[in-house]
Design a protein around this motif. Structure first.
Motif, short mmCIF file in Angstrom:
data_model
loop_
_atom_site.label_atom_id
_atom_site.label_comp_id
_atom_site.label_asym_id
_atom_site.label_seq_id
_atom_site.Cartn_x
_atom_site.Cartn_y
_atom_site.Cartn_z
N LYS A 57 0.85 -1.20 -0.04
CA LYS A 57 -0.04 0.03 -0.15
C LYS A 57 0.85 1.21 -0.13
CE LYS A 57 -0.66 -0.10 5.11
NZ LYS A 57 -1.50 0.08 6.20
N LEU A 59 0.06 4.93 0.93
CA LEU A 59 -1.03 5.97 1.40
C LEU A 59 -0.45 7.18 2.00
CD1 LEU A 59 -3.31 3.24 3.23
CD2 LEU A 59 -3.63 4.26 0.76
N ASN A 60 0.93 7.23 1.66
CA ASN A 60 1.30 8.88 2.06
C ASN A 60 1.89 9.15 0.98
OD1 ASN A 60 1.42 9.33 5.13
ND2 ASN A 60 1.63 7.13 5.16
N ALA A 67 -2.46 7.21 -5.03
CA ALA A 67 -2.32 6.40 -3.85
C ALA A 67 -2.76 4.95 -4.27
CB ALA A 67 -3.67 6.83 -2.85
N ILE A 85 -12.34 5.90 1.73
CA ILE A 85 -12.22 6.87 2.45
C ILE A 85 -13.31 7.49 3.29
CG2 ILE A 85 -9.87 7.56 1.51
CD1 ILE A 85 -11.37 10.37 0.62
N ALA A 119 -9.06 5.12 5.78
CA ALA A 119 -9.04 4.28 4.70
C ALA A 119 -9.36 2.77 4.77
CB ALA A 119 -7.92 4.48 3.66
N LEU A 134 -5.31 7.60 4.84
CA LEU A 134 -4.65 8.10 3.43
C LEU A 134 -4.25 9.58 3.66
CD1 LEU A 134 -4.18 8.15 0.55
CD2 LEU A 134 -6.49 8.60 0.10
#
Length: 225
Positions: A57, A59-60, A67, A85, A119, A134
């Motif tokens: 993943k 997510l940053n 993403a 989200i 998320a 997220l």
């Protein structure tokens, strides 16, 4: 005496310097082009007893970046997986993918605006797996404060202490949460004070917040809120 004057006198003038121009370099590279479904050599990432596996993943990310979440599901037949989200008490779908014969899915979405939100991966049969948050960042400029000011009243109430986590901002509501990222470290803290009052800086981090991020002096920082 104005708060900004106290700060300048107490931190050896470090916070009174003119802000330098800095270019933020994202630790997140662009997602490489690849097939819609990834190979099964990656970890399935199933939680104990869970149905939704997550192998990777991202997510940053910076605003404008993508993403991504990939993994597998335990199911007898195809399902639809959705990246969602939570905003204003509602789950909003960003992307959907139909699982293949091996249960694999790949979800991706280019996020244009900054945000920080819970998320999850949600399946069409009602199963779900939380992913954390997220965080979509923009670059801002910040400084920090603390030594010599401990015990002073904060603009949002209470007093400043050495271990107090939070930030000062001129207009964000008191108590509003902001997610800060610097050097790969992430912290989510509330707005507790007003400031900064030095040109070119948007946030003032408390000393405890700066220490969590290994942030020194003043300069660029990534912010999601």
């Amino acid at each position: 005496m104005p708060r900004s004057t106290l700060r300048c006198a107490s931190v050896a003038g470090a916070l009174c310097l003119t802000a330098t121009t800095a270019t933020a370099t994202s630790a997140d590279a662009q997602t490489p082009a690849h097939a819609r479904h990834q190979g099964s050599h990656r970890s399935k990432g199933f939680p104990d007893g869970g149905k939704v596996g997550v192998s990777a993943k991202r997510l940053n990310v910076l605003a404008g970046s993508r993403a991504t979440v990939s993994g597998r599901v335990r199911a007898a037949g195809p399902l639809t997986a959705a990246l969602q989200i939570k905003r204003h008490a509602r789950w909003i779908t960003l992307d959907r993918d139909r699982t293949d014969g091996g249960g694999r899915y790949l979800l991706r979405h280019r996020v244009r605006r900054t945000l920080s939100a819970p998320a999850r991966v949600h399946l069409s049969d009602g199963s779900a797996r939380r992913l954390g948050r997220l965080n979509v960042y923009r670059t801002s400029y910040a400084s920090w404060y603390g030594p010599g000011l401990y015990g002073n009243r904060l603009g949002c109430g209470g007093t400043l202490t050495a271990g107090r986590l939070g930030v000062a901002h001129k207009s964000l509501p008191c108590g509003a949460k902001v997610t800060l990222r610097h050097g790969g470290r992430v912290v989510r803290v509330p707005v507790i004070d007003r400031g900064p009052y030095v040109g070119g800086r948007e946030f003032d981090l408390t000393a405890a917040t700066a220490q969590r991020l290994h942030f020194h002096g003043h300069g660029a920082i990534q912010v999601a809120n």
